[in-house]
Scaffold this motif. Structure first.
Motif, mmCIF file in Angstrom:
data_model
loop_
_atom_site.group_PDB
_atom_site.id
_atom_site.type_symbol
_atom_site.label_atom_id
_atom_site.label_comp_id
_atom_site.label_asym_id
_atom_site.label_seq_id
_atom_site.Cartn_x
_atom_site.Cartn_y
_atom_site.Cartn_z
ATOM 1 N N LEU A 24 72.602 -71.721 -8.740
ATOM 2 C CA LEU A 24 72.427 -70.260 -9.180
ATOM 3 C C LEU A 24 73.589 -70.192 -8.578
ATOM 4 O O LEU A 24 74.435 -68.882 -9.664
ATOM 5 N N ILE A 25 74.767 -70.220 -7.584
ATOM 6 C CA ILE A 25 75.422 -69.571 -6.898
ATOM 7 C C ILE A 25 77.068 -70.149 -7.607
ATOM 8 O O ILE A 25 77.260 -69.578 -8.578
ATOM 9 N N LEU A 26 76.420 -71.717 -8.054
ATOM 10 C CA LEU A 26 77.570 -71.642 -8.956
ATOM 11 C C LEU A 26 77.281 -71.333 -10.282
ATOM 12 O O LEU A 26 78.596 -70.879 -11.388
ATOM 13 N N LEU A 50 73.263 -59.069 -16.710
ATOM 14 C CA LEU A 50 72.457 -60.395 -16.256
ATOM 15 C C LEU A 50 72.688 -61.157 -15.404
ATOM 16 O O LEU A 50 72.352 -61.249 -14.242
ATOM 17 N N HIS A 51 74.393 -61.242 -15.044
ATOM 18 C CA HIS A 51 75.345 -61.421 -13.631
ATOM 19 C C HIS A 51 73.942 -60.651 -12.194
ATOM 20 O O HIS A 51 73.758 -60.813 -11.617
ATOM 21 N N LYS A 52 74.331 -59.365 -12.298
ATOM 22 C CA LYS A 52 73.676 -58.383 -11.531
ATOM 23 C C LYS A 52 72.036 -58.839 -11.429
ATOM 24 O O LYS A 52 71.677 -59.066 -10.039
ATOM 25 N N VAL A 102 77.557 -61.585 -0.419
ATOM 26 C CA VAL A 102 78.117 -61.606 -1.138
ATOM 27 C C VAL A 102 76.641 -60.722 -2.476
ATOM 28 O O VAL A 102 77.954 -60.267 -3.150
ATOM 29 N N PRO A 103 75.982 -60.761 -3.029
ATOM 30 C CA PRO A 103 75.260 -60.025 -3.098
ATOM 31 C C PRO A 103 75.105 -58.803 -3.211
ATOM 32 O O PRO A 103 75.188 -57.777 -3.889
ATOM 33 N N LEU A 104 75.431 -58.653 -1.557
ATOM 34 C CA LEU A 104 74.914 -57.060 -1.359
ATOM 35 C C LEU A 104 76.296 -56.100 -1.372
ATOM 36 O O LEU A 104 76.435 -55.056 -2.422
ATOM 37 N N SER A 105 77.533 -57.248 -1.402
ATOM 38 C CA SER A 105 78.971 -56.491 -2.035
ATOM 39 C C SER A 105 78.931 -56.300 -3.559
ATOM 40 O O SER A 105 79.413 -55.062 -3.522
ATOM 41 N N GLY A 106 78.546 -57.021 -4.151
ATOM 42 C CA GLY A 106 78.127 -56.711 -5.674
ATOM 43 C C GLY A 106 76.918 -55.733 -5.991
ATOM 44 O O GLY A 106 77.960 -54.768 -6.055
ATOM 45 N N TRP A 107 76.266 -55.304 -5.197
ATOM 46 C CA TRP A 107 75.357 -54.382 -5.646
ATOM 47 C C TRP A 107 75.879 -52.903 -4.719
ATOM 48 O O TRP A 107 75.704 -52.534 -5.588
ATOM 49 N N PRO A 117 71.873 -46.072 -13.972
ATOM 50 C CA PRO A 117 71.171 -46.976 -12.249
ATOM 51 C C PRO A 117 70.786 -48.218 -12.778
ATOM 52 O O PRO A 117 71.400 -49.755 -14.201
ATOM 53 N N LEU A 118 70.512 -49.307 -11.444
ATOM 54 C CA LEU A 118 70.466 -50.663 -11.981
ATOM 55 C C LEU A 118 68.762 -51.073 -11.593
ATOM 56 O O LEU A 118 68.236 -50.912 -11.280
ATOM 57 N N TYR A 119 68.315 -51.812 -13.533
ATOM 58 C CA TYR A 119 67.221 -52.404 -13.021
ATOM 59 C C TYR A 119 67.360 -54.253 -13.140
ATOM 60 O O TYR A 119 68.357 -54.383 -13.564
HETATM 61 C C1 HEM Z 1 75.287 -64.864 -4.875
HETATM 62 C C2 HEM Z 1 75.737 -63.579 -6.496
HETATM 63 C C3 HEM Z 1 76.504 -63.172 -6.826
HETATM 64 C C4 HEM Z 1 78.041 -64.257 -6.615
HETATM 65 C C5 HEM Z 1 78.004 -65.280 -6.982
HETATM 66 C C6 HEM Z 1 79.382 -63.437 -7.377
HETATM 67 C C7 HEM Z 1 80.359 -63.079 -8.190
HETATM 68 C C8 HEM Z 1 80.934 -62.242 -8.587
HETATM 69 C C9 HEM Z 1 82.091 -63.111 -9.161
HETATM 70 C C10 HEM Z 1 82.805 -64.304 -9.015
HETATM 71 C C11 HEM Z 1 83.076 -61.859 -9.516
HETATM 72 C C12 HEM Z 1 84.196 -61.952 -10.221
HETATM 73 C C13 HEM Z 1 85.178 -61.698 -9.363
HETATM 74 C C14 HEM Z 1 86.577 -60.769 -10.297
HETATM 75 O O1 HEM Z 1 87.260 -62.561 -10.113
HETATM 76 O O2 HEM Z 1 86.882 -60.101 -9.926
HETATM 77 C C15 HEM Z 1 81.608 -61.070 -9.937
HETATM 78 C C16 HEM Z 1 81.838 -59.612 -9.794
HETATM 79 C C17 HEM Z 1 80.984 -58.782 -10.199
HETATM 80 N N1 HEM Z 1 79.462 -58.737 -9.713
HETATM 81 FE FE1 HEM Z 1 79.218 -60.436 -8.144
HETATM 82 N N2 HEM Z 1 78.198 -62.151 -7.655
HETATM 83 C C18 HEM Z 1 76.865 -61.993 -7.455
HETATM 84 C C19 HEM Z 1 76.223 -60.718 -7.024
HETATM 85 C C20 HEM Z 1 76.533 -59.671 -7.680
HETATM 86 C C21 HEM Z 1 75.637 -58.377 -7.520
HETATM 87 C C22 HEM Z 1 73.893 -58.694 -6.749
HETATM 88 C C23 HEM Z 1 75.691 -57.641 -8.206
HETATM 89 C C24 HEM Z 1 75.393 -56.169 -8.513
HETATM 90 C C25 HEM Z 1 73.834 -56.037 -8.878
HETATM 91 C C26 HEM Z 1 77.263 -57.998 -8.738
HETATM 92 C C27 HEM Z 1 78.234 -56.947 -9.778
HETATM 93 C C28 HEM Z 1 79.071 -57.744 -9.929
HETATM 94 C C29 HEM Z 1 79.919 -56.979 -10.518
HETATM 95 C C30 HEM Z 1 79.623 -55.325 -10.933
HETATM 96 C C31 HEM Z 1 81.273 -57.632 -10.917
HETATM 97 C C32 HEM Z 1 82.618 -56.851 -12.004
HETATM 98 C C33 HEM Z 1 83.634 -56.402 -10.714
HETATM 99 C C34 HEM Z 1 84.930 -56.042 -10.974
HETATM 100 O O3 HEM Z 1 84.283 -55.106 -12.276
HETATM 101 O O4 HEM Z 1 85.670 -55.829 -11.331
HETATM 102 N N3 HEM Z 1 77.206 -59.557 -8.853
HETATM 103 N N4 HEM Z 1 80.881 -61.358 -9.040
#
Ligand code: HEM
Ligand code: HEM
Length: 185
Positions: A24-26, A50-52, A102-107, A117-119
């Motif tokens: 799933l990470i890949l 889908l990504h979120k 990694v997921p927490l920073s995305g969130w 809002p995030l669903y």
């Molecule tokens: C293990 C889990 C995750 C992995 C491996 C991952 C990986 C990535 C990667 C590789 C990118 C592209 C970064 C770039 O090139 O700028 C990205 C972007 C992004 N991710 Fe994740 N992600 C994860 C979890 C999450 C979660 C949980 C959220 C939100 C709830 C999230 C939200 C986002 C968003 C909004 C972007 C776009 C950032 C932008 O617009 O610059 N991700 N993620």
């Protein structure tokens, strides 16, 4: 195959979670890298969702993995020099930290935009981690943090894979076999 760990090998549950999380990470990393380069059209929002959702699912699986690790006795370590065991333990700890970070920073980044809002899979409303939108400078920092942590995870996972293959091919010990289903004789 027993669900729980045995003294000489990982059980079915930790094995299943290890390999599912790797896969799933890949997939998730590939979706992330592709989606940020797509033009901002409504259809692309579906990919972001889908990504979120997948990212939050990975976080849940990592929590499950760590909970199982605390509950179950670990296999007995294979004989190896003390520095190697210490290095492996430090590497596993760092991987766990990044699997959360990694997921927490995305969130965190998603919350910082304060947009919508995030669903989770369109069903479960997730709280905002920032309590509202942050400045553009902070959004930028958090997006960079998410990307940097992802590449750090990939880099460390690369070293981890190299170590696993070294044990298998050069040392010819059971490190990798213990993480794979037992072969039928
Ligand atoms: C293990 C889990 C995750 C992995 C491996 C991952 C990986 C990535 C990667 C590789 C990118 C592209 C970064 C770039 O090139 O700028 C990205 C972007 C992004 N991710 Fe994740 N992600 C994860 C979890 C999450 C979660 C949980 C959220 C939100 C709830 C999230 C939200 C986002 C968003 C909004 C972007 C776009 C950032 C932008 O617009 O610059 N991700 N993620
Ligand atoms: C994204 C990629 C990966 C991540 C994040 C990851 C993460 C981890 C973590 C955190 C552990 C420690 C388990 C524990 O002590 O609870 C572990 C163990 C292990 N991983 Fe991975 N892994 C990845 C990919 C791989 C791959 C591709 C291989 C094989 C080539 C592999 C082989 C192993 C083995 C053999 C162990 C058991 C080590 C031991 O018994 O001390 N991993 N992995």
């Amino acid at each position: 195959m027993p669900l729980r760990n045995e003294p000489d090998r990982w059980g079915a549950v930790p094995q299943f979670l290890h390999w599912l999380i790797v896969l799933l990470i890949l997939v998730q990393g590939a979706i992330g890298l592709v989606m940020v380069d797509l033009p901002r059209r409504p259809s692309v929002f579906a990919i972001y969702n889908l990504h979120k959702s997948l990212g939050l699912t990975i976080l849940a699986l990592v929590i499950l993995r760590l909970a199982w690790r605390l509950y179950d006795r670990r296999p007995v370590p294979l004989p190896m020099p003390r520095w190697q065991r210490r290095a492996a333990e430090a590497m596993h700890a760092a991987l766990y930290v990044l699997l959360f970070a990694v997921p927490l920073s995305g969130w965190l980044f998603d919350s910082s935009t304060g947009l919508r809002p995030l669903y989770w899979w369109g069903q479960v409303r997730m709280p905002s981690l920032t309590g509202g939108g942050l400045s553009e400078a902070w959004q930028h920092r958090l997006a960079t943090l998410h990307e940097t942590l992802f590449w750090l995870l990939i880099g460390l996972a690369g070293l981890h894979v190299a170590a696993a293959l070294k044990h298998h091919v050069i040392d010819r010990n059971d490190t990798l076999r213990r993480m794979l289903p037992r072969r039928r004789r």
